[in-house]
Design an enzyme around this catalytic site. Sequence first.
Site, short mmCIF file in Angstrom:
data_model
loop_
_atom_site.label_atom_id
_atom_site.label_comp_id
_atom_site.label_asym_id
_atom_site.label_seq_id
_atom_site.Cartn_x
_atom_site.Cartn_y
_atom_site.Cartn_z
N GLU A 146 8.83 -7.12 13.17
CA GLU A 146 8.58 -7.66 14.52
C GLU A 146 7.11 -7.99 14.73
OE1 GLU A 146 10.39 -5.39 17.71
OE2 GLU A 146 8.91 -6.10 19.14
N HIS B 27 3.41 -12.09 21.47
CA HIS B 27 4.57 -12.40 20.65
C HIS B 27 4.58 -13.86 20.26
CE1 HIS B 27 7.74 -9.32 20.26
NE2 HIS B 27 7.00 -8.68 21.13
N ASP C 170 13.99 8.86 6.13
CA ASP C 170 15.33 8.58 6.64
C ASP C 170 15.18 8.22 8.12
OD1 ASP C 170 17.87 8.63 7.65
OD2 ASP C 170 18.50 10.42 6.57
N LYS D 64 12.32 2.57 22.92
CA LYS D 64 12.36 1.62 21.79
C LYS D 64 10.93 1.24 21.41
CE LYS D 64 12.90 -2.54 19.65
NZ LYS D 64 11.87 -3.56 19.37
C1 MEV Z 1 9.50 -4.53 22.16
O1 MEV Z 1 9.79 -4.39 20.80
C2 MEV Z 1 9.17 -3.20 22.77
C3 MEV Z 1 9.00 -3.20 24.27
O2 MEV Z 1 10.14 -3.78 24.89
C4 MEV Z 1 8.80 -1.78 24.71
C5 MEV Z 1 8.77 -1.61 26.20
O3 MEV Z 1 9.36 -2.43 26.93
O4 MEV Z 1 8.18 -0.60 26.63
C6 MEV Z 1 7.81 -4.07 24.67
#
Ligand code: MEV
Length: 425
Positions: A83, A375, A277, A261
């Site tokens: 990513e 991004h 792992d 995430k």
């Molecule tokens: C993207 O990979 C991760 C985010 O969505 C985390 C977040 O929203 O805190 C930017």
Amino acid sequence: MEKNSRIPGFYKLPVEERLKIVAEWAGLDEGEVSILGNFGNLPREIADSMVENVIGGMTYPFAVAVNFRINGKDYLVPMVIEEPSVVAAASNAARMLRDGDGIKSVAGPQEMIGQIHIVGARAPYYKAMKILESKQEILDEAKKYSETIVKLGGGPKDIEVRVVDSRMGPIITVHIIVDVLDAMGANTINTIVENIAPMIEKITGGEARLRILSNYATRRIVRAWARTNPDNVGGREIAERIVEASIIAEADPYRAVTHNKGIMNGVIAVALATAQDHRAIEAGAHAYASRTGVYKPLSTWEIDEEGYLVGSLEIPLQVGTVGGATRVHPVAKIALKILGVKTAKELAEIMAAVGLAQNLAALRALVSEGIQKGHMRLHARNLAITAGATGELVEKIAERMIKDGKITYEYARQLLEAYLRGEKV
Ligand code: MEV
């Protein structure tokens, strides 16, 4: 003719034969076969011995996040990830959190839980007591199956028993707690529980069903925290919005998942670079986020009495620096060397610190310019490369796409063609 995926003995064939079969199946051309058959920096023999039915290799970018200072020590942090922006974001946040000792991170003993589930025992609550009564004998028996780790100072430490209700009646759940030192611990634990299960069956008169570790590694919690002047994140207002973002995640599980995430972006990138792992880490982390019965963020951001932004993170991390793929994959060995870590504890502390920094970077971007800007720059570069640009032209085409607000493959191609015709891009 209909294709048939039933291929007896596929696993016994050499890599090239398997690749040939798959190439025919999917109509892969020579170029595609040669891409797939390229094992990059993982020797074919090693790949072939790691998992079954190997036909090729797949390389991910191996990057290094800079600026990390954790527990008063500087680190270059290897990250493997597909990513865009994650590594840049981690490096940026690490810079914001460098003051003093940098990010603090502390892991406790590296204790894993092995489970034995006993069904069909009469008087299960009484039998639970009987297991505890035999604790020392069980631990002594378990030590026989983990001699190396016992010699090194680890090994079986404790027994816990619960009776859990189920559709098929009460299940006696035995936990054996093992200090696995620098291993992830799956093999050690599984060997122990498989071997001591008969003893537990004898004590309870029931039958052992499952004998395996729990990836809910609640005895391998790592705590990371950091404090920074709001100026480092763009000022007081941004710091306050970061706190609000943290509160929103506390209030809304849908947001908490995305929040976590972002943390796992950092944690798993280091896990991949060091061949951990990562499925175990993910499973444990998300279960831990739900430990109150509601899914919550793993981290919290607040403002302290001096107006500093402070963040804290608590996460279970089951990682190893010995055994498993970490010692087999040549790149993982190099990653550990770059990190300069020898112990699982230190590796876990780094991973938690990276998770916290990654989280800060994400929240900061979200409450200020948004995450798409960063991004899109990388996305634009990717498109330029995919369209065929090389060298300086990549940046030029990406720049132009951003300026024109048209970040598409089609436009990248048009710009490249224009350049090849001698036009200015
Ligand atoms: C993207 O990979 C991760 C985010 O969505 C985390 C977040 O929203 O805190 C930017």
